[in-house]
Design an enzyme around this catalytic site. Structure first.
Site, PDB file in Angstrom:
ATOM      1  N   GLY A 289      50.395  37.759  34.433  1.00 30.08           N
ATOM      2  CA  GLY A 289      49.118  37.536  35.111  1.00 30.08           C
ATOM      3  C   GLY A 289      48.558  38.851  35.633  1.00 30.08           C
TER       4      GLY A 289
ATOM      5  N   ASN B 136      49.203  28.944  44.876  1.00 37.30           N
ATOM      6  CA  ASN B 136      49.899  30.067  44.237  1.00 37.30           C
ATOM      7  C   ASN B 136      48.918  31.090  43.683  1.00 37.30           C
ATOM      8  OD1 ASN B 136      52.422  29.010  44.821  1.00 37.30           O
ATOM      9  ND2 ASN B 136      52.669  28.052  42.819  1.00 37.30           N
TER      10      ASN B 136
ATOM     11  N   LYS C 171      46.949  39.050  47.016  1.00 37.85           N
ATOM     12  CA  LYS C 171      47.891  40.157  46.870  1.00 37.85           C
ATOM     13  C   LYS C 171      47.305  41.266  45.983  1.00 37.85           C
ATOM     14  CE  LYS C 171      52.216  40.746  44.605  1.00 37.85           C
ATOM     15  NZ  LYS C 171      53.336  40.105  43.971  1.00 37.85           N
TER      16      LYS C 171
ATOM     17  N   TYR D  13      45.907  36.282  43.950  1.00 37.42           N
ATOM     18  CA  TYR D  13      44.663  37.060  43.948  1.00 37.42           C
ATOM     19  C   TYR D  13      44.505  37.855  45.244  1.00 37.42           C
ATOM     20  CZ  TYR D  13      43.561  34.407  39.768  1.00 37.42           C
ATOM     21  OH  TYR D  13      43.606  33.858  38.514  1.00 37.42           O
TER      22      TYR D  13
ATOM     23  N   HIS E 286      56.585  36.518  35.006  1.00 39.17           N
ATOM     24  CA  HIS E 286      57.041  37.679  34.230  1.00 39.17           C
ATOM     25  C   HIS E 286      56.097  38.870  34.408  1.00 39.17           C
ATOM     26  CE1 HIS E 286      59.876  34.964  32.586  1.00 39.17           C
ATOM     27  NE2 HIS E 286      59.769  35.231  31.320  1.00 39.17           N
ATOM     28  N   GLY E 287      55.129  38.748  35.328  1.00 37.55           N
ATOM     29  CA  GLY E 287      54.185  39.833  35.554  1.00 37.55           C
ATOM     30  C   GLY E 287      53.004  39.848  34.584  1.00 37.55           C
TER      31      GLY E 287
END
Length: 171
Positions: free
Chosen positions: A108, A137, A144, A142, A105-106
């Site tokens: 993180g 994952n 990215k 990280y 859901h964004g």
């Protein structure tokens, strides 16, 4: 959809313990023995230890709420509270965990950006974290977000030694 980040204080101790245990267990139960998990959870997240960590002026905890429900948390460290000697110009993201149902859901990214914002406000030059070498994952996330692997360190799950990649982002 509402997202809110709140700084933890001693009144949040029970909630912090619950979300810490739940998220760590969800993340690593499949790869570790029940005995190792139980030993680690009791050692890392007992109320006395969490109270000491919350009371440390060089550490901060934040809860993230999604639609008024606790979704996860963030722990950052500076100065001597860092789990590795990285110097005064670094901020460590020691823990960044979300409940499984709140992943993708964004959130993180929201927590990571909160840590970077604090690091910038404190004039830190680097943000770093440790991530288990088998957590593909998280490593991809990280990378990215601009982190690169700069080293390794040992992490103990019960008596079992595991390897964490140290990943760093220069600000």
């Amino acid at each position: 959809m509402s997202i809110e980040i709140t700084k933890c204080n001693l009144e949040d101790l029970q909630t912090l313990q619950e979300v810490s245990i739940e998220t760590f267990y969800e993340a690593f139960k499949e790869q570790n023995s029940p005995e190792s998990m139980e030993a680690y959870l009791e050692k890392a997240f007992n109320l006395e230890k969490l109270e000491l960590e919350i009371s440390n002026i060089s550490s901060q905890f934040f809860l993230i709420h999604f639609n008024n429900e606790v979704a996860g948390y963030l722990k950052i460290n500076i100065n001597e509270a860092q789990s590795e000697e990285m110097g005064d110009e670094s901020l460590e993201i020691e823990r960044i965990y979300l409940k499984t149902k709140f992943q993708k859901h964004g959130l993180g990214k929201v927590l990571l950006n909160k840590a970077i914002e604090i690091a910038t406000d404190l004039d830190k030059k680097k943000v770093w974290l440790g991530v288990w070498e088998e957590n593909e994952n998280a490593i991809a996330f990280y990378k990215k977000m601009g982190f690169v692997q700069t080293g390794t360190h040992s992490f103990y799950m019960g008596d079992e030694e595991q390897l964490d990649f140290i990943m760093t982002k220069t600000l």
